[in-house]
Design an enzyme around this catalytic site. Structure first.
Site, PDB file in Angstrom:
ATOM      1  N   GLU A 118       0.954  -1.058   0.076  1.00 21.82           N
ATOM      2  CA  GLU A 118      -0.016  -0.071  -0.054  1.00 21.82           C
ATOM      3  C   GLU A 118       0.803   1.172   0.134  1.00 21.82           C
ATOM      4  O   GLU A 118       2.105   1.154   0.517  1.00 21.82           O
ATOM      5  CB  GLU A 118      -0.750   0.075   1.314  1.00 21.82           C
ATOM      6  CG  GLU A 118      -1.914   1.235   1.270  1.00 21.82           C
ATOM      7  CD  GLU A 118      -2.827   0.932   2.283  1.00 21.82           C
ATOM      8  OE1 GLU A 118      -2.931   0.130   2.896  1.00 21.82           O
ATOM      9  OE2 GLU A 118      -3.880   1.521   2.265  1.00 21.82           O
TER      10      GLU A 118
ATOM     11  N   ARG B 142     -16.743 -10.801  -4.030  1.00 24.69           N
ATOM     12  CA  ARG B 142     -17.062  -9.491  -4.182  1.00 24.69           C
ATOM     13  C   ARG B 142     -17.525  -8.855  -5.277  1.00 24.69           C
ATOM     14  O   ARG B 142     -17.840  -7.870  -5.638  1.00 24.69           O
ATOM     15  CB  ARG B 142     -15.519  -8.899  -4.022  1.00 24.69           C
ATOM     16  CG  ARG B 142     -14.857  -9.116  -2.650  1.00 24.69           C
ATOM     17  CD  ARG B 142     -15.627  -8.775  -1.423  1.00 24.69           C
ATOM     18  NE  ARG B 142     -14.864  -8.971  -0.118  1.00 24.69           N
ATOM     19  CZ  ARG B 142     -15.112  -8.775   0.740  1.00 24.69           C
ATOM     20  NH1 ARG B 142     -16.393  -8.032   1.081  1.00 24.69           N
ATOM     21  NH2 ARG B 142     -14.492  -8.995   2.038  1.00 24.69           N
TER      22      ARG B 142
HETATM   23  C1  LIG Z   1     -20.615 -10.114   2.062  1.00 19.76           C
HETATM   24  C2  LIG Z   1     -19.353 -10.193   2.977  1.00 19.76           C
HETATM   25  C3  LIG Z   1     -19.816  -9.815   4.099  1.00 19.76           C
HETATM   26  C4  LIG Z   1     -18.902 -10.046   5.212  1.00 19.76           C
HETATM   27  N1  LIG Z   1     -19.006  -9.456   6.429  1.00 19.76           N
HETATM   28  C5  LIG Z   1     -18.024  -9.459   7.464  1.00 19.76           C
HETATM   29  C6  LIG Z   1     -18.312  -8.839   8.616  1.00 19.76           C
HETATM   30  O1  LIG Z   1     -19.248  -8.504   9.358  1.00 19.76           O
HETATM   31  N2  LIG Z   1     -17.157  -9.098   9.445  1.00 19.76           N
HETATM   32  C7  LIG Z   1     -15.754  -9.460   9.110  1.00 19.76           C
HETATM   33  O2  LIG Z   1     -15.061  -9.514  10.051  1.00 19.76           O
HETATM   34  N3  LIG Z   1     -15.613  -9.876   7.826  1.00 19.76           N
HETATM   35  C8  LIG Z   1     -16.817  -9.906   7.122  1.00 19.76           C
HETATM   36  N4  LIG Z   1     -16.545 -10.458   5.867  1.00 19.76           N
HETATM   37  C9  LIG Z   1     -14.993 -10.814   5.599  1.00 19.76           C
HETATM   38  C10 LIG Z   1     -14.972 -12.497   5.309  1.00 19.76           C
HETATM   39  O3  LIG Z   1     -15.510 -13.231   6.538  1.00 19.76           O
HETATM   40  C11 LIG Z   1     -13.754 -12.828   5.020  1.00 19.76           C
HETATM   41  O4  LIG Z   1     -12.861 -12.625   5.728  1.00 19.76           O
HETATM   42  C12 LIG Z   1     -13.214 -12.439   3.501  1.00 19.76           C
HETATM   43  O5  LIG Z   1     -14.227 -12.548   2.540  1.00 19.76           O
HETATM   44  C13 LIG Z   1     -11.795 -13.167   3.125  1.00 19.76           C
HETATM   45  O6  LIG Z   1     -12.488 -14.294   2.504  1.00 19.76           O
HETATM   46  P1  LIG Z   1     -11.453 -15.550   2.708  1.00 19.76           P
HETATM   47  O7  LIG Z   1     -10.686 -15.623   4.075  1.00 19.76           O
HETATM   48  O8  LIG Z   1     -12.094 -16.676   2.431  1.00 19.76           O
HETATM   49  O9  LIG Z   1     -10.298 -15.170   1.663  1.00 19.76           O
HETATM   50  P2  LIG Z   1      -8.567 -14.970   1.771  1.00 19.76           P
HETATM   51  O10 LIG Z   1      -7.946 -14.517   3.043  1.00 19.76           O
HETATM   52  O11 LIG Z   1      -8.169 -14.705   0.551  1.00 19.76           O
HETATM   53  O12 LIG Z   1      -8.474 -16.671   1.960  1.00 19.76           O
HETATM   54  C14 LIG Z   1      -8.789 -17.629   0.943  1.00 19.76           C
HETATM   55  C15 LIG Z   1      -8.910 -19.128   1.542  1.00 19.76           C
HETATM   56  O13 LIG Z   1      -7.719 -19.511   2.141  1.00 19.76           O
HETATM   57  C16 LIG Z   1      -7.891 -20.153   3.219  1.00 19.76           C
HETATM   58  N5  LIG Z   1      -7.172 -19.361   4.184  1.00 19.76           N
HETATM   59  C17 LIG Z   1      -6.420 -18.218   4.398  1.00 19.76           C
HETATM   60  N6  LIG Z   1      -5.871 -17.804   5.369  1.00 19.76           N
HETATM   61  C18 LIG Z   1      -6.165 -18.702   6.144  1.00 19.76           C
HETATM   62  C19 LIG Z   1      -5.991 -18.959   7.681  1.00 19.76           C
HETATM   63  N7  LIG Z   1      -5.018 -18.135   8.232  1.00 19.76           N
HETATM   64  N8  LIG Z   1      -6.309 -20.214   8.145  1.00 19.76           N
HETATM   65  C20 LIG Z   1      -7.077 -21.027   7.423  1.00 19.76           C
HETATM   66  N9  LIG Z   1      -7.436 -20.929   6.179  1.00 19.76           N
HETATM   67  C21 LIG Z   1      -6.996 -19.758   5.628  1.00 19.76           C
HETATM   68  C22 LIG Z   1      -9.340 -20.207   3.585  1.00 19.76           C
HETATM   69  O14 LIG Z   1      -9.856 -21.489   2.913  1.00 19.76           O
HETATM   70  C23 LIG Z   1      -9.886 -19.178   2.891  1.00 19.76           C
HETATM   71  O15 LIG Z   1     -11.332 -19.456   2.425  1.00 19.76           O
HETATM   72  C24 LIG Z   1     -17.600 -10.401   4.847  1.00 19.76           C
HETATM   73  C25 LIG Z   1     -17.379 -10.661   3.512  1.00 19.76           C
HETATM   74  C26 LIG Z   1     -18.304 -10.667   2.558  1.00 19.76           C
HETATM   75  C27 LIG Z   1     -18.104 -11.263   1.211  1.00 19.76           C
END
Ligand SMILES: Cc1cc2nc3c(=O)[nH]c(=O)nc-3n(C[C@H](O)[C@H](O)[C@H](O)COP(=O)(O)OP(=O)(O)OC[C@H]3O[C@@H](n4cnc5c(N)ncnc54)[C@H](O)[C@@H]3O)c2cc1C
Length: 308
Positions: free
Chosen positions: A120, A227
């Site tokens: 960033e 997204r």
């Molecule tokens: C419509 C919507 C509403 C949301 N509302 C909220 C909210 O109210 N509050 C909030 O805090 N967040 C919210 N989020 C964020 C959401 O909970 C996820 O943090 C965000 O979408 C990133 O997703 P991800 O962890 O799957 O993605 P990435 O971080 O890119 O990870 C991709 C995948 O890799 C794996 N992974 C990555 N890191 C780890 C790890 N450390 N341990 C285990 N597996 C891992 C998992 O399988 C994960 O699905 C929202 C998201 C959406 C789309």
């Protein structure tokens, strides 16, 4: 357009240069390369680099030595198979790097996607631009009454005008204070000026920031599936939609499979499938008899395009 003349000149200079390469390139993405696609009022997304193409996915899946001689339709069929069965590692062979300019509150949602590489713009080192996201009137929505995470109808008349004025005034006032605390623009010699890393802390969340964001295609698809979805907030969705256009140009077969098996698909639980089977056999099933809760039932009916 949110670019200065110098930035636009740098982009044109980069676009004018070219180098011969043995690496696979994609003409449709080359045509887009470096160019900023406007998003929201001052933001943009631009592709600054990429690696791989549809053939790279196929090549990795077959672990082959060359580009292969199979027909395009066979390759597309294999890519669809991989997507359908969540055989994801071949998609990780493709990488793309974006330069994104986005409001800080959008960046906070975006940064939750941990599987990308991010750098960033440093507001400890540099001064942020005087640019704030102000929603277009059609996106100035009220709080939804039935979804705590959603929007309702668009604000109208005096209320809309007042909200827009508040957004502008607050952002402008805090930016003015930021500039005053920094004491760098027409400096007052009697003041030292606050450090950039501290002065930024009262800026509003609609201030724009920038980053370089790099992801492999598998994780990019995961990001886009969340997204570019209607449940995502409009502002981040606007970026996801611009990125979808770059993915379509870059890996058209993978993009087609993604649209089909992810973006346009619906997941049914075992209970939903059982209900669907009963419905297909002609049995009239109500929510109460289905074993699904009201929300599951409503989501299933929405996916089937039926009234809940
Ligand atoms: C419509 C919507 C509403 C949301 N509302 C909220 C909210 O109210 N509050 C909030 O805090 N967040 C919210 N989020 C964020 C959401 O909970 C996820 O943090 C965000 O979408 C990133 O997703 P991800 O962890 O799957 O993605 P990435 O971080 O890119 O990870 C991709 C995948 O890799 C794996 N992974 C990555 N890191 C780890 C790890 N450390 N341990 C285990 N597996 C891992 C998992 O399988 C994960 O699905 C929202 C998201 C959406 C789309």
């Amino acid at each position: 357009m949110p670019l200065t003349q110098t930035q636009a000149d740098e982009i044109e200079a980069a676009r004018a240069a070219s180098a011969e390469t043995r690496r696979p390139t994609v003409p449709a993405l080359e045509a887009m390369l470096f160019r900023a696609m406007p998003v929201l009022d001052h933001g943009f997304v631009r592709v600054v680099d990429y690696m791989g193409d549809d053939a790279a996915i196929v090549q990795a899946a077959r672990v082959s030595y060359g580009r292969g001689t199979r027909r395009v339709s066979e390759d597309a069929g294999l890519i669809r198979y991989l997507m359908r069965h969540r055989h994801s590692t071949p998609f990780e062979m493709c990488e793309i790097k974006y330069h994104v300019k986005l409001p800080i509150f959008v960046a906070r949602q975006w940064i939750r996607h941990r599987t990308a590489n991010v750098n960033e713009y440093s507001a400890r080192y540099s001064i942020l631009d005087r640019e704030f996201y102000i929603p277009a009137p059609e996106h100035l929505a009220a709080q939804s009454t039935d979804n705590r995470q959603g929007r309702g109808s668009v604000l109208q008349g005096e209320e809309a005008a007042h909200v827009l004025a508040l957004l502008r005034e607050d952002a402008t006032r805090t930016y003015d204070h930021y500039a005053e605390m920094l004491n760098e623009d027409a400096p007052d010699p009697d003041r030292q000026g606050l450090a950039r890393e501290l002065a930024r802390m009262n800026l509003t969340l609609n201030t724009y920031t920038q980053w370089y964001w790099k992801s492999d295609l598998h994780n990019l698809f995961h990001f886009l599936s969340l997204r570019a979805d209607p449940h995502a907030q409009y502002e981040i969705r606007a970026y996801a939609e611009a990125m979808l256009a770059t993915v379509e140009a870059w890996v058209p077969a993978a993009y087609g499979a993604f649209r089909d098996y992810r973006l346009g698909a619906a997941t049914f639980s075992a209970g939903m499938l059982a209900t669907l089977r009963r419905m297909l056999s002609g049995e009239p099933v109500t929510q109460a008899e289905s074993g699904l809760n009201k929300r599951e039932w409503a989501e299933m009916m929405a996916a089937l395009g039926r009234p809940a």
